[in-house]
Design an enzyme around this catalytic site. Sequence first.
Site, mmCIF file in Angstrom:
data_model
loop_
_atom_site.group_PDB
_atom_site.id
_atom_site.type_symbol
_atom_site.label_atom_id
_atom_site.label_comp_id
_atom_site.label_asym_id
_atom_site.label_seq_id
_atom_site.Cartn_x
_atom_site.Cartn_y
_atom_site.Cartn_z
ATOM 1 N N HIS A 168 -36.958 6.540 -23.252
ATOM 2 C CA HIS A 168 -36.142 6.620 -24.465
ATOM 3 C C HIS A 168 -35.822 8.081 -24.801
ATOM 4 C CE1 HIS A 168 -36.482 2.402 -24.897
ATOM 5 N NE2 HIS A 168 -37.718 2.376 -25.340
ATOM 6 N N SER A 197 -30.989 -3.067 -31.469
ATOM 7 C CA SER A 197 -30.358 -4.297 -31.949
ATOM 8 C C SER A 197 -31.282 -5.026 -32.911
ATOM 9 C CB SER A 197 -30.034 -5.208 -30.764
ATOM 10 O OG SER A 197 -31.237 -5.744 -30.245
ATOM 11 N N LEU A 233 -14.864 13.725 -34.219
ATOM 12 C CA LEU A 233 -15.392 12.470 -33.659
ATOM 13 C C LEU A 233 -16.086 11.631 -34.738
ATOM 14 C CD1 LEU A 233 -16.175 10.777 -31.055
ATOM 15 C CD2 LEU A 233 -18.328 12.053 -31.105
ATOM 16 N N ASP A 252 -28.534 0.990 -21.857
ATOM 17 C CA ASP A 252 -29.629 0.129 -21.403
ATOM 18 C C ASP A 252 -30.281 0.713 -20.153
ATOM 19 O OD1 ASP A 252 -31.328 -2.015 -21.393
ATOM 20 O OD2 ASP A 252 -29.870 -3.448 -20.617
ATOM 21 N N ARG A 262 -42.655 3.842 -21.445
ATOM 22 C CA ARG A 262 -41.277 3.534 -21.829
ATOM 23 C C ARG A 262 -40.672 4.594 -22.754
ATOM 24 N NH1 ARG A 262 -39.384 -1.440 -20.974
ATOM 25 N NH2 ARG A 262 -38.113 -1.373 -22.846
ATOM 26 N N TRP A 292 -36.342 -5.884 -32.740
ATOM 27 C CA TRP A 292 -37.552 -5.952 -33.581
ATOM 28 C C TRP A 292 -38.630 -6.807 -32.924
ATOM 29 C CZ3 TRP A 292 -37.947 -2.308 -36.925
ATOM 30 C CH2 TRP A 292 -36.849 -1.836 -37.650
ATOM 31 N N GLY A 342 -36.302 1.840 -20.216
ATOM 32 C CA GLY A 342 -37.642 1.391 -19.838
ATOM 33 C C GLY A 342 -37.805 1.375 -18.330
#
Length: 254
Positions: A42, A70, A136, A25, A38, A74, A28
Amino acid sequence: MKKLHADKKIPQIINLPRHLGIIMDGNGRWAKLRGKRRIFGHEAGVLKAKEIVENSVRLEIEALTLYAFSSENWKRPAKEINGLMRLFERTIKKYTGLLIENNVRFKQVGSKDMLPKSLIRKLEQMEAITSENTGLKLTLALAYGSRQDIVKGILKIIDDVDDGRINKNQIDELTLSNRLSFSDLPDLDLIIRTSGETRVSNFMLWEMAYSEIHFTETLWPSFEDQEFFEILESYSQSERRFGSVEKETELKKA
Ligand code: FPP
């Protein structure tokens, strides 16, 4: 075989989490602080994710799950969503080779219903190409929501009871665990959330029952190796009792 930053120094950490989840998180805000759009944040976030995957491979962590998008994301403006979808697609294309060379098994969890077709194809290709890899276990939670996953799991149980595959009296925790998207992975041992938010935002609610949670103020693109290793070191020294007085005992899935 080409390795990710083979010359990088990785500390010896004795008691690593088997399954690490990261809520990435702050992209932005990181971009805004630099007067950028933004999507710039990312893009920096993707580079950071690559570094964490690289560190996890070198540390020999068993499973890493990254929360990239998440089910609630949307609701973001269409422009940002489209930019993110294109970025996910470019990222998969760019790093497929690296994941193969480093024996990483890739999976996406989450609903594919609203994802662009071209992205779904790339995700499925990457899953297929890496499915036999034994290193992994990297999971990208993309269009994922834990409550939705739990509801789907419950519906599967109802179907199995209705069709006589299981008896209602046999239902226990494992009955549901085995019908969730993360059924083939150990429960989460450690969650890291960046950017100072102290929420879990519908991430792996069932699988985090005994997880340690580490919140840091650091914005995701600024999350450096040193902090990552310090968090792992501190986890390594903690003692998890799973509600008992015994030292950590693994709760195994059937
Ligand atoms: C959180 O920052 C980030 C996201 C919701 C976007 C997805 C994550 C990445 C692009 C990094 C890794 C990607 C891959 C494919 C491994 P935010 O937008 O919520 O930031 P803010 O809270 O500061 O607004």
